[in-house]
Design a protein around this motif. Structure first.
Motif, short mmCIF file in Angstrom:
data_model
loop_
_atom_site.label_atom_id
_atom_site.label_comp_id
_atom_site.label_asym_id
_atom_site.label_seq_id
_atom_site.Cartn_x
_atom_site.Cartn_y
_atom_site.Cartn_z
N ASP A 27 1.03 -1.16 -0.07
CA ASP A 27 0.26 0.30 0.30
C ASP A 27 0.75 1.50 0.32
O ASP A 27 0.79 2.34 -0.26
N VAL A 28 2.12 1.00 0.52
CA VAL A 28 2.48 1.68 0.73
C VAL A 28 3.21 2.38 -0.65
O VAL A 28 3.37 3.56 -0.83
N ILE A 29 3.78 1.78 -0.94
CA ILE A 29 4.80 1.79 -2.57
C ILE A 29 3.78 2.51 -3.84
O ILE A 29 3.77 3.02 -4.50
N ARG A 61 3.97 5.61 -5.74
CA ARG A 61 4.16 5.40 -6.89
C ARG A 61 2.77 6.46 -7.54
O ARG A 61 3.02 6.99 -7.84
N ARG A 62 1.88 6.65 -7.39
CA ARG A 62 0.84 7.73 -7.78
C ARG A 62 1.82 9.15 -7.65
O ARG A 62 0.99 9.84 -8.75
N ARG A 78 6.00 12.33 -12.75
CA ARG A 78 7.48 12.19 -12.92
C ARG A 78 7.62 10.67 -13.96
O ARG A 78 8.33 10.97 -14.75
N ILE A 79 7.35 9.83 -13.73
CA ILE A 79 7.07 8.53 -13.64
C ILE A 79 7.15 8.85 -15.59
O ILE A 79 7.78 8.61 -16.49
N LEU A 92 13.07 6.85 -5.09
CA LEU A 92 12.29 6.25 -6.34
C LEU A 92 12.94 7.60 -6.97
O LEU A 92 13.24 7.27 -8.54
N LYS A 93 12.44 8.44 -6.41
CA LYS A 93 12.90 9.53 -7.04
C LYS A 93 14.57 9.94 -7.27
O LYS A 93 14.76 10.32 -8.33
#
Length: 547
Positions: free
Chosen positions: A402-404, A408-409, A414-415, A445-446
Motif C-alpha cells: 500500500d505504501v509503495i 507511485r501515484r 515524473r514517471i 524512487l525519485k
C-alpha cells in the motif's frame, strides 16, 4: 558437657588455665613443705611434689603460650573444660574408691593431687586439639559466610540504585561478620585533600556524614592506606610504628582494624575500614574479605557513576534535540519568510524587466531563483530531518504494498515525463511508521529516476526475509556512485553529483537513514560507476501479538 562449658567460660578461659597451673604449683610447694616439716623422707616428698608441680608449670606456660597458637580465644574455655573435666572424673573415681569398703586410701589428699596432676598434661593437649578443631570449623563457617556476604552485596548493588544504602549495608555486614565495633566508608575529595565519613556503623551520633580526615598527613593511617595497593592491617594501634590513628579512631578507643582503598590505586574513590576497640589478629581470609567488599563497592560506584553520566547524557541529548527542533521550526517559519520575499522580488523582476535583460542577465536571474528555491527545499528537508524522532508515529504493522502504491501515484507525473519503467515485486508487512516509510520510498524512487543518466530510467523494488527482519531493495540502472563517495552519501547536505546536474537538497538520503535507524534498521548502498545502484535497508517484521 554444656554445664562444664558454661562454668569454664565464666571462669575465664586462658586466665582459668593459668590460674589452674599456679594452683597446682602452690599445692606442690605446700605439700612438700608440710611433709618435710612433718619428718617424711625428703626425697619422697620432693618427688611427689615435683610430680604435682611439673604439670602445673606446663599449664602456666601453656596458658601464656596460647595466643601464639592458631586457637581462637573464644575456644580457650574448651581447653579449660578438658582440664577441669579430667580433674573431676579422676577425683570422683578416687573418692568412690576411697570410700569403698576395705579400700581406704591412707593419704587421700596426696593421692588426689598426684593422680589429677598426672592427667593434666594429656587433658591440656586434648583440649588444644579440640579447640583447634572448633577453630577450623568456625573459620570454615566464617569463610563461607564471608563469601555469601560478598555475593549478597553484589546482588544488592545490582538491585539498588541508592549508593548510600549500598554503602551502609556493606558497613553493617563487614562489622557483623568480623565481629568488630566499627566500620567506615571514607569518600575522597581530591580537591580539598580530605576524606569524608560518608557511611559507617558504630560511630557516635553526628560523625557519619560530617567527620573528615586528612588525606595527605604523613603520619595518618588514611594517607598511608591511600599510598599502598594492598590492605593495611593493624593489630594494636598503640604499638603501631608506621602511622598514628586520626582523631576519628582515637576518640572512639580504636585499637585494631583493616583498611583498604576503594577503586584503583591511581584513581581511588575512598577507603573501606573496619575497626575494634580491642587488640585483635586478623586472618588472611579476613583481609581478603574486606578487599572483596571494597571491590564490590568500587564496581557499584563505577556503575552508578556511569549510569548517572549516561542519564545526564540522555538529558543533554534530549535538550539538544529540543533545541534542534526549535531551530528547525524557526528555520521553517522565520527563515522561509525572507526567502519568499527574495523569490517574489526575483519573479517580479523577471516579469517587469525580463525583456530588457540580455542573455547574461537572464542567466543570472535564473541562478538567483534556483538558489532561492534550493535553499527553501533545504530548509524544509532540515525540518523533516529534525522531526523524525520527535514527531514520528508509533510503530505498527504496515503493508508496504500500500505504501509503495501511494508513492507511485505521487510520482506518476515524473514517471510519465521521464518514461520510467518501475517494477515492484510483492512486498511484506513490516513494523513501522507508515508516513515515514512513505518518505523513504519516495526519496529512493525519485533518486533512481533522476540519476538515470541519458538512458531510460528503470527501477526495481524487491524484498527478502533475513531472520526476523526484511531487507527491502531499490535498484536502478543509472549512473551509479563512485566507491569513494559511498561512505558520505548519507551525510546531511551531501550530494555525490554537482548541483548543476541535480537540484536536490542533499537531505533526502540522510533523512532515509535517520528514519531507518528509528526502525532499528540499517541502510546501505552497493554501486559501481555506470552500473546503477542498489539501496537496501532493513525493517522489522511485526510481532505475533501485532498480527
Amino acid at each position: 558437657m554444656d554445664t562444664w562449658k558454661s562454668i569454664a567460660s565464666d571462669f575465664g578461659g586462658r586466665r582459668a588455665i593459668i590460674s589452674l597451673g599456679v594452683l597446682y604449683i602452690l599445692f606442690a610447694i605446700g605439700l612438700a613443705y608440710i611433709e618435710i616439716v612433718r619428718g617424711d623422707p625428703v626425697v619422697d616428698s620432693l618427688f611427689i611434689s615435683g610430680f604435682i608441680g611439673v604439670p602445673g608449670v606446663v599449664l602456666l606456660l601453656g596458658g601464656y603460650w596460647l595466643p601464639r597458637t592458631d586457637v581462637t580465644p573464644q575456644f580457650y574455655p574448651t581447653i579449660t573444660k578438658w582440664c577441669l573435666g579430667a580433674i573431676g572424673i579422676l577425683g570422683g573415681i578416687l573418692t568412690l574408691y576411697h570410700f569403698a569398703p576395705g579400700t581406704a586410701i591412707s593419704n587421700p589428699a596426696r593421692a588426689l593431687l598426684a593422680i589429677t596432676a598426672f592427667v593434666l598434661v594429656p587433658a591440656f593437649a586434648g583440649g588444644i586439639n579440640d579447640a583447634r578443631s572448633e577453630t577450623r570449623a568456625l573459620e570454615l563457617k566464617r569463610r563461607s559466610r564471608q563469601q555469601q556476604v560478598v555475593a549478597d552485596l553484589g546482588q544488592f548493588a545490582l538491585e539498588t540504585d541508592d549508593l548510600d544504602e549500598i554503602m551502609h549495608e556493606a558497613s553493617r555486614q563487614v562489622a557483623d561478620v568480623l565481629d568488630n565495633k566499627y566500620c567506615k566508608i571514607l569518600d575522597l575529595d581530591e580537591e580539598r585533600q580530605e576524606l569524608l565519613l560518608r557511611q559507617g556503623v558504630g560511630w557516635k551520633d553526628g560523625f557519619v556524614g560530617e567527620a573528615t580526615i586528612s588525606a595527605v598527613e604523613d603520619d595518618s593511617q588514611a594517607s598511608y592506606t591511600l599510598k599502598n595497593n594492598h590492605p593495611i592491617v593493624v593489630e594494636d594501634l598503640e604499638t603501631e610504628s608506621r602511622f598514628s590513628g586520626p582523631e576519628l579512631l582515637t576518640s572512639h578507643n580504636v585499637r585494631s582494624g583493616i583498611s583498604t582503598v576503594i577503586g584503583p590505586i591511581d584513581e581511588p574513590w575512598g577507603i573501606l575500614g573496619t575497626h575494634d576497640m580491642a587488640p585483635k589478629s586478623f586472618t588472611d581470609e579476613d583481609v581478603a574479605f574486606v578487599q572483596s567488599v571494597a571491590n564490590v563497592l568500587a564496581e557499584a560506584i563505577a556503575d552508578k557513576t556511569y549510569q548517572h553520566e549516561l542519564e545526564q547524557l540522555v538529558n543533554n541529548l534530549a535538550e539538544s534535540n529540543e533545541r534542534l527542533e526549535q531551530f528547525a521550526h524557526a528555520a521553517s517559519h522565520d527563515l522561509q519568510e525572507p526567502l519568499r520575499m527574495v523569490s517574489s522580488y526575483l519573479q517580479l523582476i523577471e516579469r517587469r524587466y525580463g525583456d530588457e535583460l540580455d542573455d547574461d542577465g537572464q542567466e543570472f536571474l535564473e541562478f538567483a531563483v534556483d538558489g532561492a528555491d534550493r535553499m527553501s527545499a533545504m530548509i524544509d528537508g532540515l525540518l523533516h530531518y529534525s522531526r523524525v524522532d520527535s514527531r514520528g508515529e508509533s510503530l505498527e504493522p504496515v503493508n508496504l504494498n500500500d505504501v509503495i502504491a501511494d508513492v507511485r501515484r505521487d510520482l506518476d507525473p515524473r514517471i510519465t515525463e521521464s518514461n520510467a519503467e518501475v517494477q515492484i515485486e510483492e512486498l511484506p508487512r513490516v513494523r513501522g511508521d507508515e508516513s515515514q516509510l512513505r518518505q523513504v520510498f519516495q526519496n529512493l524512487l525519485k533518486n533512481a529516476i533522476d540519476y538515470c543518466g541519458d538512458s531510460q530510467p528503470r527501477v526495481y523494488v524487491s524484498a527478502e526475509k533475513n531472520g526476523t527482519d526484511w531487507i527491502v531493495s531499490v535498484r536502478d540502472e543509472g549512473v551509479g556512485i563512485n566507491p569513494a563517495e559511498q561512505d558520505r552519501i548519507f551525510d546531511v547536505f551531501h550530494s555525490h553529483v554537482p548541483h548543476d546536474d541535480h537540484s536536490g537538497s542533499g537531505i533526502g538520503l540522510a533523512l532515509c537513514e535517520r528514519i531507518v535507524k528509528r526502525h532499528d534498521g540499517k541502510i546501505w548502498v552497493e554501486s559501481e560507476p555506470g552500473e546503477g545502484a542498489t539501496f537496501s535497508f532493513t525493517l522489522p517484521e511485526p510481532t505475533e501479538q501485532e498480527l
